[in-house]
Design an enzyme around this catalytic site. Structure first.
Site, PDB file in Angstrom:
ATOM      1  N   THR A 191       0.810  -1.148   0.025  1.00 47.78           N
ATOM      2  CA  THR A 191       0.019   0.100  -0.029  1.00 47.78           C
ATOM      3  C   THR A 191       1.094   1.219   0.132  1.00 47.78           C
ATOM      4  OG1 THR A 191      -1.810  -1.052   1.184  1.00 47.78           O
ATOM      5  CG2 THR A 191      -2.038   1.235   1.357  1.00 47.78           C
ATOM      6  N   LYS A 209      -7.189   1.428  -2.946  1.00 42.19           N
ATOM      7  CA  LYS A 209      -6.582   1.072  -1.523  1.00 42.19           C
ATOM      8  C   LYS A 209      -7.015   2.185  -0.477  1.00 42.19           C
ATOM      9  CE  LYS A 209      -4.997  -1.585   1.485  1.00 42.19           C
ATOM     10  NZ  LYS A 209      -3.993  -2.231   1.718  1.00 42.19           N
ATOM     11  N   LYS A 266       0.687   4.973   8.392  1.00 39.65           N
ATOM     12  CA  LYS A 266       1.227   5.560   7.258  1.00 39.65           C
ATOM     13  C   LYS A 266       0.173   5.763   6.082  1.00 39.65           C
ATOM     14  CE  LYS A 266       2.651   2.212   4.678  1.00 39.65           C
ATOM     15  NZ  LYS A 266       1.924   1.388   3.704  1.00 39.65           N
TER      16      LYS A 266
END
Length: 343
Positions: A149, A224, A292
């Site tokens: 990701t 995502k 993150k």
């Protein structure tokens, strides 16, 4: 004479059959050509579709999820070369027959398709673009599939660099956590050109149940991001609901059973509610990595000029979870942060 006529009839029928067969193959199956590899298919672009025992696969990143994903590829019959910064984490795959490489470059030199799933965008850059990286070793026509990701803009940038070298790049982040990885039940969100995506789909199918091609490079990462935004706010609601039920003196297990079939039911509830009841905060997905991801989401929102207050709140609460020392715990450790806030 009669025998000669009979032979002519038979020969004519056979010739007709061959001609019809050739025409059908050209008209109906014209999009597929035979490659030089026995049994492999070649697309009209010249890219060969991945085939067990013939396509050499490389894998970078054998952590909580990567280990299982790579294992499924081997189970399907593909030869695998693996790399991890901590070599000991490659041992389970090595014992199954994988070759352990000393660098991403070496993985690429021994592979037709290279997959990676690492921690952060900086790791992606280092593994693909850095010294001894994948681009230093991969051959023209090779395919790179980043399942980390990461940043949509980085996926697009890598794709541009790959194009100049005659290499194909795909971004294919996943959702489903460690359970999805173990059970080959991941959801895979794919960005990239059509033919390279089609070529690696047989490999993606070894580890995922839902594979969606969503557009050009970066599209998988954007999807995502939307996924992570939905999860962040869902997890906040799930944890707050369970904490409320506990403080109200209810049997939390009964509450979960009561609500899971209604509108409050969710994939997050199925994956994490029981774990939280058992005080199991082992990572299926690290809090550090989730923070993150949410940071990337907010950065993309800023570029688009949109404000998502639920996303901002979710990030702040997960940062609080980090402050309480649970960055390397699973995302269900959000419960511990909210418990501390309510002492």
């Amino acid at each position: 004479q009669m025998m000669m006529q009979w032979r002519k009839v038979v020969f004519g029928c056979l010739t007709f059959g061959v001609v019809v067969s050739v025409i059908l193959r050209q008209k109906v199956f014209g999009f597929v050509k035979k490659s030089g590899k026995k049994g492999a298919r070649m697309l009209s672009s010249g890219i060969t579709v991945s085939t067990p025992k013939q396509t050499r696969v490389g894998w970078i990143g054998t952590g909580v999820m990567g280990r299982w994903m790579a294992s499924h590829i081997m189970d399907a019959g593909y030869d695998l070369t693996v790399y991890n910064r901590t070599p000991a984490k490659c041992k389970p795959l090595q014992e199954k027959g994988a070759i352990v490489a000393s660098s991403p470059k070496e993985v690429a030199e021994k592979s037709d398709v290279v997959f990676l799933i690492v921690g952060y965008p900086t790791d992606v850059k280092a593994c693909i673009l850095g010294e001894n990286g994948v681009l230093e070793g991969i051959k023209e026509g090779g395919i790179i599939v980043d399942m980390t990701t990461s940043e949509p803009s980085l996926a697009a940038s890598i794709n541009e660099k790959c194009k100049k070298m005659g290499v194909y790049s795909i971004d294919a982040p996943v959702s489903g956590g460690d359970i999805g990885a173990k059970n080959a039940g991941l959801t895979i969100m794919v960005g990239g050109e059509k033919d390279p995506v089609e070529a690696v789909t047989p490999i993606l199918e070894t580890m995922g149940k839902t594979i969606s091609h969503l557009g050009p490079a970066g599209s998988g990462q954007h999807t995502k991001m939307a996924n992570q935004i939905m999860i962040a706010t869902t997890m906040v609601g799930l944890v707050e609901g369970l904490l409320y039920a506990s403080k109200a003196g209810l049997d939390v297990k009964q509450v979960i059973s009561a609500v899971r079939g209604g509108a409050a039911g969710s994939r997050s509830l199925e994956l994490y509610a029981e774990r939280m009841l058992k005080r199991d905060f082992d990572p299926g997905f690290f809090v550090d990595h989730f923070v993150k991801d949410l940071g990337i989401c907010l950065s993309e929102c800023k570029k688009m000029g949109i404000k998502l207050p639920g996303l901002q709140l979710g990030k702040e609460l997960y940062e609080k979870t980090q402050e309480y020392g649970h960055g390397r715990s699973g995302t269900q450790a959000l419960l511990l942060a909210l418990e501390n806030m309510n002492k």
